[in-house]
Enzyme design. Sequence first.
Site, PDB file in Angstrom:
ATOM      1  CD  GLU A  73      -1.697  -2.370   1.754  1.00 40.54           C
ATOM      2  OE1 GLU A  73      -2.596  -3.220   1.922  1.00 40.54           O
ATOM      3  OE2 GLU A  73      -0.499  -2.566   2.084  1.00 40.54           O
ATOM      4  CG  PHE A 135     -10.194  -9.023  11.178  1.00 37.59           C
ATOM      5  CD1 PHE A 135      -8.981  -9.483  11.679  1.00 37.59           C
ATOM      6  CD2 PHE A 135     -10.404  -9.062   9.806  1.00 37.59           C
ATOM      7  CE1 PHE A 135      -7.999  -9.979  10.830  1.00 37.59           C
ATOM      8  CE2 PHE A 135      -9.425  -9.563   8.947  1.00 37.59           C
ATOM      9  CZ  PHE A 135      -8.223 -10.017   9.466  1.00 37.59           C
ATOM     10  CD  GLN A 136      -7.576  -6.773   7.576  1.00 38.82           C
ATOM     11  OE1 GLN A 136      -8.460  -6.507   6.755  1.00 38.82           O
ATOM     12  NE2 GLN A 136      -6.423  -7.315   7.209  1.00 38.82           N
ATOM     13  CE  LYS A 185     -17.259  -6.277   3.082  1.00 34.75           C
ATOM     14  NZ  LYS A 185     -16.649  -7.583   3.445  1.00 34.75           N
ATOM     15  CG  MET A 504      23.024  11.802   3.672  1.00 36.43           C
ATOM     16  SD  MET A 504      24.240  12.870   2.831  1.00 36.43           S
ATOM     17  CE  MET A 504      23.372  13.261   1.318  1.00 36.43           C
TER      18      MET A 504
END
Length: 597
Positions: A73, A135-136, A185, A504
């Site tokens: 993602e 959940f999630q 959802k 760096m």
Amino acid sequence: MKVSKAESASASAGAAATARGRTPELRGAEILVKALQAEGVKHVWGYPGGAVLHIYDAFYKQDTIQHVLVRHEQAAVHAADGYARATGDVGVALVTSGPGLTNAVTGIATAYMDSIPLVVICGQVPATAIGQDAFQECDTVGITRPIVKHNFLVKDARQIAEVMKKAFHIARSGRPGPVVVDIPKDVSFHKAPFAGYPETVHMRSYNPVRKGHSGQIRKALQLLLSAKRPYIYTGGGVLLAGACEELRTLVNMLNYPVTHTLMGLGAFPATDRRFVGMLGMHGTWEANNAMQHCDVLLAVGARFDDRVIGNPKHFAQQERKIIHIDVDPSSIAKRVKADVPIVGDAREVLQEMIAMLRESDTRPDEKALAAWWQQIEGWRARDCLKYDRANKEVIKPQYVVETLWNMTRDADAYITSDVGQHQMWAAQYYKFDEPRRWINSGGLGTMGVGIPYAMGIKLARPESEVFCITGEGSVQMCIQELSTCLQHDTPIKILSLNNRYLGMVRQWQEIEYSGRYSHSYMDALPNFVKLAEAYGHVGMLIEDPKDVEPALREARKLKDRTVFMDFRTDPTENVFPMVQAGKGITEMLLGPDDLEG
């Protein structure tokens, strides 16, 4: 606009409903897709999950928007970000709830720091489950609040069209930035009346100023024309506002020296003699000295950040009058006091300033300007970007970038970079003459953006050449997106300046920590050639300076293939010039001889 069979059927059903005197009903996910189509969205980068399956089902039923399946993602948001930086359009990403959103946070913060217009659509657990540790589930609004321009939690399918209209408006107007739209959802599944996408948007509390105050602009012009040592300092705001032509016109009329921040490169041609180079921590000797010693400074779309002016107390030692133009009033006088603040869109303000200049009989003091240019040329004569070009034993990273520029200077090319030494070498040695050709993470300094940025640009500009300049450390942050490049046919060219160090970090450890190289050596690197081949691409190993140019030529010939070039570069090379932490912008290290024992 091309319409799919499913959309035609839906439109027919809607027309029938309308004929019967009632507004047609669509599922929330279908309204969302209609909104994206109305906004002219052509590409969405995303990754599916349970909370967004209704949205993905709606995508399946249309064929005007291409969904690009990434492998992480974070890369979805970076790719949408790269697309937005190159085109000026709003980039769109789609992620699921919970870890989908938290994985996207780095990409959102990256865009926020650089003021990039994005709409990030995030799935959420059903509205009835919010706050139940489902959940999630995560608090999307709370997590993203500090790193977005605005965010929305949509609680009713009837709100989706209006929320999307507001999201795109907020993302692209004023000082651009990312907007997150969190959709539970069940909201994406529920049906709601859909009478069409709103044509206009009105937000009482959000009305960004575009036109600058004419009195302030006139005052600024008078100050500029009276200057003995004028200087024009610009940042990414000039590119975001589409004000590059206006900037070039103003410079042509005044013949004043120009400098850019890292994010502003390309706003004025780097090959023009009046461009004195990038300024700041790794800027040129002439750019930093001109910044410190000018008497009137015109700052446009820049914010005087720590990487530009160094120690503010040192910067304040020299008296100068500062004109500061920015669309965001909170950026003006945040770090440096402005004598003439002008809030407004950079393009509109510069247009008005140019019109006033054309009407005025006053012109710059030519004698004083000639003396100022003589001083600048004296600084420029030090050649602060020199390096060991005669070395035939080891590849110098600067040479790779210079060679690429010489080969593509007249080509339709875009350059992305990751973050580190290679980023600074790209900024120093690739001369950007056009805007939106240099795509990198400035404010947040995010490693791993290079490949996703390049993917996003290649979809937007399929006929252009897209090069990603990276390092062996940064490139591994999102290297799985090589799979996305293959699946979605985005052939990019990757130049990895592989010095076997987190370069760096190593440089700072050499200079600031007496050479104590704590965990900066990469001693378990993959075989990048075989790795590229495993992903279905072309891999090249380049170890000799004489092979740099032939390798680049061969890679460019492979127009339809992604090519990974593993350049084994000098592990001891440092980026110079350099301003150390806490120092002033003219207290610069120009090379190894300046390092204290």
